[in-house]
Write a protein that holds these residues in place. Sequence first.
Motif, PDB file in Angstrom:
ATOM      1  N   LEU A  56      69.560  53.836  55.220  1.00 28.68           N
ATOM      2  CA  LEU A  56      68.931  53.594  53.927  1.00 28.68           C
ATOM      3  C   LEU A  56      68.900  54.896  53.128  1.00 28.68           C
ATOM      4  N   VAL A  57      69.110  54.773  51.817  1.00 26.72           N
ATOM      5  CA  VAL A  57      68.987  55.912  50.902  1.00 26.72           C
ATOM      6  C   VAL A  57      68.056  55.490  49.769  1.00 26.72           C
ATOM      7  N   ARG A  58      67.060  56.306  49.467  1.00 28.07           N
ATOM      8  CA  ARG A  58      66.128  56.009  48.389  1.00 28.07           C
ATOM      9  C   ARG A  58      66.052  57.177  47.417  1.00 28.07           C
ATOM     10  N   LEU A  59      65.773  56.872  46.171  1.00 26.99           N
ATOM     11  CA  LEU A  59      65.551  57.916  45.172  1.00 26.99           C
ATOM     12  C   LEU A  59      64.201  57.652  44.514  1.00 26.99           C
ATOM     13  N   PHE A  60      63.313  58.640  44.605  1.00 27.58           N
ATOM     14  CA  PHE A  60      61.971  58.546  44.041  1.00 27.58           C
ATOM     15  C   PHE A  60      61.825  59.509  42.862  1.00 27.58           C
ATOM     16  N   LYS A  61      60.868  59.167  41.989  1.00 28.94           N
ATOM     17  CA  LYS A  61      60.539  60.034  40.864  1.00 28.94           C
ATOM     18  C   LYS A  61      59.054  59.838  40.545  1.00 28.94           C
ATOM     19  N   THR A  62      58.360  60.917  40.250  1.00 30.50           N
ATOM     20  CA  THR A  62      56.983  60.766  39.780  1.00 30.50           C
ATOM     21  C   THR A  62      57.017  60.340  38.317  1.00 30.50           C
ATOM     22  N   LEU A  72      55.930  47.623  38.053  1.00 28.16           N
ATOM     23  CA  LEU A  72      55.520  48.847  38.736  1.00 28.16           C
ATOM     24  C   LEU A  72      54.030  49.121  38.536  1.00 28.16           C
ATOM     25  N   GLN A  73      53.510  48.820  37.356  1.00 32.17           N
ATOM     26  CA  GLN A  73      52.069  48.952  37.132  1.00 32.17           C
ATOM     27  C   GLN A  73      51.293  48.005  38.042  1.00 32.17           C
ATOM     28  N   GLN A  74      51.828  46.809  38.251  1.00 31.86           N
ATOM     29  CA  GLN A  74      51.188  45.849  39.148  1.00 31.86           C
ATOM     30  C   GLN A  74      51.151  46.385  40.574  1.00 31.86           C
ATOM     31  N   SER A  75      52.246  47.021  40.998  1.00 36.03           N
ATOM     32  CA  SER A  75      52.298  47.611  42.335  1.00 36.03           C
ATOM     33  C   SER A  75      51.243  48.695  42.485  1.00 36.03           C
ATOM     34  N   LEU A  94      59.645  54.362  43.084  1.00 38.13           N
ATOM     35  CA  LEU A  94      60.987  54.119  43.603  1.00 38.13           C
ATOM     36  C   LEU A  94      61.900  53.722  42.447  1.00 38.13           C
ATOM     37  N   LEU A  95      62.938  54.527  42.206  1.00 37.31           N
ATOM     38  CA  LEU A  95      63.874  54.229  41.117  1.00 37.31           C
ATOM     39  C   LEU A  95      65.115  53.494  41.596  1.00 37.31           C
ATOM     40  N   ALA A  96      65.552  53.745  42.831  1.00 38.85           N
ATOM     41  CA  ALA A  96      66.790  53.120  43.312  1.00 38.85           C
ATOM     42  C   ALA A  96      66.828  53.174  44.829  1.00 38.85           C
ATOM     43  N   ALA A  97      67.612  52.259  45.431  1.00 43.22           N
ATOM     44  CA  ALA A  97      67.776  52.235  46.885  1.00 43.22           C
ATOM     45  C   ALA A  97      69.105  51.580  47.228  1.00 43.22           C
ATOM     46  N   ALA A  98      69.651  51.982  48.376  1.00 44.69           N
ATOM     47  CA  ALA A  98      70.879  51.375  48.904  1.00 44.69           C
ATOM     48  C   ALA A  98      70.819  51.473  50.418  1.00 44.69           C
ATOM     49  N   GLY A  99      71.185  50.372  51.104  1.00 47.17           N
ATOM     50  CA  GLY A  99      71.087  50.422  52.554  1.00 47.17           C
ATOM     51  C   GLY A  99      71.731  49.255  53.253  1.00 47.17           C
ATOM     52  N   ASN A 113      55.677  48.621  48.343  1.00 43.75           N
ATOM     53  CA  ASN A 113      54.983  49.370  47.294  1.00 43.75           C
ATOM     54  C   ASN A 113      56.000  50.239  46.559  1.00 43.75           C
ATOM     55  N   THR A 114      56.316  49.860  45.324  1.00 45.87           N
ATOM     56  CA  THR A 114      57.339  50.569  44.563  1.00 45.87           C
ATOM     57  C   THR A 114      56.759  51.622  43.627  1.00 45.87           C
ATOM     58  N   ALA A 115      55.442  51.630  43.454  1.00 43.07           N
ATOM     59  CA  ALA A 115      54.777  52.662  42.643  1.00 43.07           C
ATOM     60  C   ALA A 115      53.446  52.990  43.312  1.00 43.07           C
ATOM     61  N   ILE A 116      53.341  54.187  43.853  1.00 45.15           N
ATOM     62  CA  ILE A 116      52.154  54.604  44.592  1.00 45.15           C
ATOM     63  C   ILE A 116      51.351  55.572  43.730  1.00 45.15           C
ATOM     64  N   PRO A 117      50.138  55.201  43.327  1.00 37.89           N
ATOM     65  CA  PRO A 117      49.339  56.106  42.483  1.00 37.89           C
ATOM     66  C   PRO A 117      48.871  57.330  43.266  1.00 37.89           C
ATOM     67  N   LEU A 118      49.076  58.490  42.680  1.00 39.24           N
ATOM     68  CA  LEU A 118      48.659  59.747  43.301  1.00 39.24           C
ATOM     69  C   LEU A 118      47.305  60.128  42.699  1.00 39.24           C
ATOM     70  N   VAL A 119      46.267  59.543  43.252  1.00 36.27           N
ATOM     71  CA  VAL A 119      44.944  59.560  42.626  1.00 36.27           C
ATOM     72  C   VAL A 119      44.317  60.943  42.634  1.00 36.27           C
TER      73      VAL A 119
END
Length: 344
Positions: A56-62, A72-75, A94-99, A113-119
Motif C-alpha cells: 500500500l502507498v498513501r499520501l497525506f497532507k495537513t 472529509l469534514q464528516q470524517s 488522506l489525499l490519495a492511495a494505491a495498493g 478515517n480520512t481526515a483526523i483532527p489534530l486537536v
Amino acid sequence: MYDITLFTPQDMAKCSLVLRHLGRNTASMEATSQKIVNYIYQHFCDSQTGENSCALVRLFKTHPYGELEDSLQQSARRLMKGNSPATDMKCWTLLAAAGTEPQWNSRHTAAENTAIPLVSPKLVAQMPAISEIIRQFGLDIPTFLGIERERFLQLEPAVLNIFYVSEAKGSPLIPEQNSLIIPYQVKSVLGFGGLLPSGSLFAVVMFLKVKISQSRAEMFKDLALSVKTALSLPDEKSVFEYSENPTTFVTNNNNCETQLLEYQVATLMQLLDFSEQEMLRKAARFQQTIDNLQRELAEHKNKEQALKISQNSFTGILTIPNDAILQVEENHEIQRFNQGEEQI
C-alpha cells in the motif's frame, strides 16, 4: 521498474525526474497525489519476480478543517463525536492511495478515517504514527501545530526528510497490525515528505513487503523535494478533485503566470541547494570512509612490520645450533624447540 533493495543513485535520479513532472497539467492537488502514489506502487517491484514491493502507498497532507470538502469534514466530526473543530484546526488528511486491494485505490474507500483532527499537542502525542512522522521530519508537535508565518518561512526549505520503521511487525508506531501489517506481510514502512509553501505538511508512506536498511531509506530524502515540487504546482489551484467550489487558477492571467514562474525559479534554486548539500554530505561521508580505510591499512602495515621483526628475532634465536631452546606454554606443553634441543 525499481527494485527497492537494489535502489541506486541512477534509479533515484530517474524516479525523481518523473515525480517532479507529475504536477503538470492537473486540475487539483488530489489528482497529482493519485498520480504519485500510482507511479510508486506500480514501479517499485521485485526484480526477480516482478511482484509489487509495496502492499500500500498513501499520501497525506495537513489541511485546515474549514477548507475540507464535506465528506472529509464528516470524517473529522465523527472522530470528535459530532463536535465541529475550529475552522483553522489542522487535519491529517488522506489525499490519495494505491495498493493491493481494489478499495485501497481511492481516498474515499482506502481508510476508515480520512481526515483526523489534530486537536492539541497532547492528543497528537497519543497518535504514534503521526507524532513519529512529525518528530522524524525534524519538527516538534507544538511548533508543527502552531507554526507562525515568520517561523514557517525559516523552516519550510529545510524540512525534507524520511519516516522509517525497520521492523513493521509489532511496532507501536504502526497501529494497523491486524488489518495491514500481518495479513499482507509488511516488513518495513518508509515515508518521505516535508513542508509545502502553503504551510501544509505532506508525507508519502510506503508499506513495503521487503525489508530495507537505514542507508537505503535515507536515499528517499531526495524524492521528498520532487514530490514537493509536483504538489506545489497545483497548490494554488483546488486541492480536492471533487470539491463543490474549486478555486479557479487562470493561467492566462499575466500576474498568475509571473507568480508561477517566480515559484518555479524558487523551486529550482531550492532543488539545486538541496542537491548540493546532499552532494557535500555524501562526499564528506565518502572521505570519512577513505580516511578510516587508510587508517586501518596503516595500522595493519605497522602490525605486519612488528610481527615480521618479532618473527625474525625469534627465528634467529631458534637457529642457534649449540644451545637448547624451548617454547613452553603456561600449561607446560612444549610448543616449539630448536635443533640444539633436538640433538640433546
